[in-house]
Motif scaffolding. Structure first.
Motif, mmCIF file in Angstrom:
data_model
loop_
_atom_site.group_PDB
_atom_site.id
_atom_site.type_symbol
_atom_site.label_atom_id
_atom_site.label_comp_id
_atom_site.label_asym_id
_atom_site.label_seq_id
_atom_site.Cartn_x
_atom_site.Cartn_y
_atom_site.Cartn_z
ATOM 1 N N CYS A 138 -61.324 -53.634 -21.708
ATOM 2 C CA CYS A 138 -61.466 -53.223 -23.110
ATOM 3 C C CYS A 138 -60.611 -54.140 -23.978
ATOM 4 O O CYS A 138 -59.441 -54.357 -23.689
ATOM 5 C CB CYS A 138 -61.035 -51.765 -23.268
ATOM 6 S SG CYS A 138 -60.954 -51.225 -24.991
ATOM 7 N N THR A 139 -61.238 -54.680 -25.043
ATOM 8 C CA THR A 139 -60.491 -55.621 -25.886
ATOM 9 C C THR A 139 -59.418 -54.917 -26.706
ATOM 10 O O THR A 139 -58.523 -55.565 -27.238
ATOM 11 C CB THR A 139 -61.466 -56.341 -26.844
ATOM 12 O OG1 THR A 139 -62.227 -55.361 -27.561
ATOM 13 C CG2 THR A 139 -62.389 -57.259 -26.079
ATOM 14 N N HIS A 140 -59.518 -53.599 -26.837
ATOM 15 C CA HIS A 140 -58.561 -52.866 -27.655
ATOM 16 C C HIS A 140 -57.387 -52.345 -26.847
ATOM 17 O O HIS A 140 -56.237 -52.528 -27.226
ATOM 18 C CB HIS A 140 -59.258 -51.714 -28.377
ATOM 19 C CG HIS A 140 -58.379 -50.998 -29.361
ATOM 20 N ND1 HIS A 140 -57.916 -49.726 -29.146
ATOM 21 C CD2 HIS A 140 -57.861 -51.396 -30.542
ATOM 22 C CE1 HIS A 140 -57.157 -49.369 -30.177
ATOM 23 N NE2 HIS A 140 -57.115 -50.355 -31.025
ATOM 24 N N PRO A 182 -69.473 -52.882 -18.946
ATOM 25 C CA PRO A 182 -69.913 -53.655 -20.103
ATOM 26 C C PRO A 182 -70.921 -52.873 -20.952
ATOM 27 O O PRO A 182 -71.689 -52.067 -20.422
ATOM 28 C CB PRO A 182 -70.575 -54.900 -19.512
ATOM 29 C CG PRO A 182 -70.313 -54.873 -18.067
ATOM 30 C CD PRO A 182 -69.834 -53.522 -17.690
ATOM 31 N N HIS A 183 -70.924 -53.127 -22.258
ATOM 32 C CA HIS A 183 -71.880 -52.544 -23.203
ATOM 33 C C HIS A 183 -71.725 -51.032 -23.302
ATOM 34 O O HIS A 183 -72.710 -50.314 -23.543
ATOM 35 C CB HIS A 183 -73.334 -52.908 -22.842
ATOM 36 C CG HIS A 183 -73.530 -54.366 -22.538
ATOM 37 N ND1 HIS A 183 -73.435 -55.339 -23.503
ATOM 38 C CD2 HIS A 183 -73.746 -55.011 -21.375
ATOM 39 C CE1 HIS A 183 -73.630 -56.514 -22.934
ATOM 40 N NE2 HIS A 183 -73.807 -56.350 -21.645
ATOM 41 N N CYS A 228 -65.460 -47.613 -24.938
ATOM 42 C CA CYS A 228 -64.284 -47.386 -24.100
ATOM 43 C C CYS A 228 -63.932 -45.903 -24.126
ATOM 44 O O CYS A 228 -63.773 -45.316 -25.191
ATOM 45 C CB CYS A 228 -63.118 -48.219 -24.602
ATOM 46 S SG CYS A 228 -61.591 -47.906 -23.699
ATOM 47 N N TYR A 242 -63.283 -47.262 -28.640
ATOM 48 C CA TYR A 242 -63.660 -48.473 -29.362
ATOM 49 C C TYR A 242 -64.882 -49.125 -28.737
ATOM 50 O O TYR A 242 -65.102 -49.043 -27.535
ATOM 51 C CB TYR A 242 -62.499 -49.487 -29.362
ATOM 52 C CG TYR A 242 -61.567 -49.318 -30.538
ATOM 53 C CD1 TYR A 242 -60.794 -48.174 -30.672
ATOM 54 C CD2 TYR A 242 -61.458 -50.315 -31.511
ATOM 55 C CE1 TYR A 242 -59.933 -48.016 -31.746
ATOM 56 C CE2 TYR A 242 -60.595 -50.176 -32.591
ATOM 57 C CZ TYR A 242 -59.836 -49.016 -32.701
ATOM 58 O OH TYR A 242 -58.993 -48.866 -33.757
ATOM 59 N N TYR A 243 -65.685 -49.751 -29.582
ATOM 60 C CA TYR A 243 -66.792 -50.586 -29.110
ATOM 61 C C TYR A 243 -66.934 -51.742 -30.088
ATOM 62 O O TYR A 243 -67.014 -51.541 -31.299
ATOM 63 C CB TYR A 243 -68.099 -49.787 -29.024
ATOM 64 C CG TYR A 243 -69.237 -50.598 -28.457
ATOM 65 C CD1 TYR A 243 -69.244 -50.947 -27.111
ATOM 66 C CD2 TYR A 243 -70.282 -51.025 -29.263
ATOM 67 C CE1 TYR A 243 -70.263 -51.699 -26.588
ATOM 68 C CE2 TYR A 243 -71.307 -51.780 -28.743
ATOM 69 C CZ TYR A 243 -71.300 -52.116 -27.407
ATOM 70 O OH TYR A 243 -72.309 -52.864 -26.886
ATOM 71 N N ARG A 244 -66.934 -52.953 -29.603
ATOM 72 C CA ARG A 244 -67.013 -54.186 -30.400
ATOM 73 C C ARG A 244 -65.953 -54.205 -31.510
ATOM 74 O O ARG A 244 -66.249 -54.469 -32.672
ATOM 75 C CB ARG A 244 -68.423 -54.375 -30.991
ATOM 76 C CG ARG A 244 -69.457 -54.611 -29.901
ATOM 77 C CD ARG A 244 -70.787 -55.048 -30.477
ATOM 78 N NE ARG A 244 -70.696 -56.350 -31.156
ATOM 79 C CZ ARG A 244 -71.732 -56.976 -31.709
ATOM 80 N NH1 ARG A 244 -72.930 -56.439 -31.647
ATOM 81 N NH2 ARG A 244 -71.577 -58.124 -32.315
ATOM 82 N N GLY A 245 -64.716 -53.874 -31.141
ATOM 83 C CA GLY A 245 -63.600 -53.981 -32.058
ATOM 84 C C GLY A 245 -63.550 -52.929 -33.137
ATOM 85 O O GLY A 245 -62.828 -53.078 -34.127
ATOM 86 N N ARG A 246 -64.302 -51.865 -32.986
ATOM 87 C CA ARG A 246 -64.383 -50.845 -34.019
ATOM 88 C C ARG A 246 -64.359 -49.478 -33.335
ATOM 89 O O ARG A 246 -65.003 -49.295 -32.301
ATOM 90 C CB ARG A 246 -65.700 -51.037 -34.782
ATOM 91 C CG ARG A 246 -65.933 -50.122 -35.974
ATOM 92 C CD ARG A 246 -67.170 -50.604 -36.736
ATOM 93 N NE ARG A 246 -68.406 -50.262 -36.011
ATOM 94 C CZ ARG A 246 -69.040 -49.085 -36.172
ATOM 95 N NH1 ARG A 246 -68.572 -48.182 -36.980
ATOM 96 N NH2 ARG A 246 -70.157 -48.837 -35.515
#
Ligand code: ZN
Length: 59
Positions: A30-32, A39-40, A43, A48-52
């Motif tokens: 997870c980038t957060h 993937p896809h 989290c 979070y998903y795609r930084g949001r």
């Protein structure tokens, strides 16, 4: 109707099924929060998903 001429041997059946194994599910970080997630997907730890943030999650 077309039919097989004879029964397939256990070996032939096994050879065919040698390629049917399922692969392990892949995990990405997870980038957060850095937790390993599929993937896809959102989290589960931080929502979070795609930084949001898209869902409420226990923080
Ligand atoms: Zn996260």
């Amino acid at each position: 109707m077309a039919n097989p001429k004879r029964k397939l041997s256990r070996a032939s059946r096994g050879h065919r099924r040698a390629h049917l194994a399922l692969s392990r599910t892949q995990l990405v970080r997870c980038t957060h929060c850095g937790v390993m997630i599929r993937p896809h997907t959102i989290c589960k730890a931080c929502g979070y998903y795609r930084g949001r943030q898209v869902t409420l999650a226990a923080e």
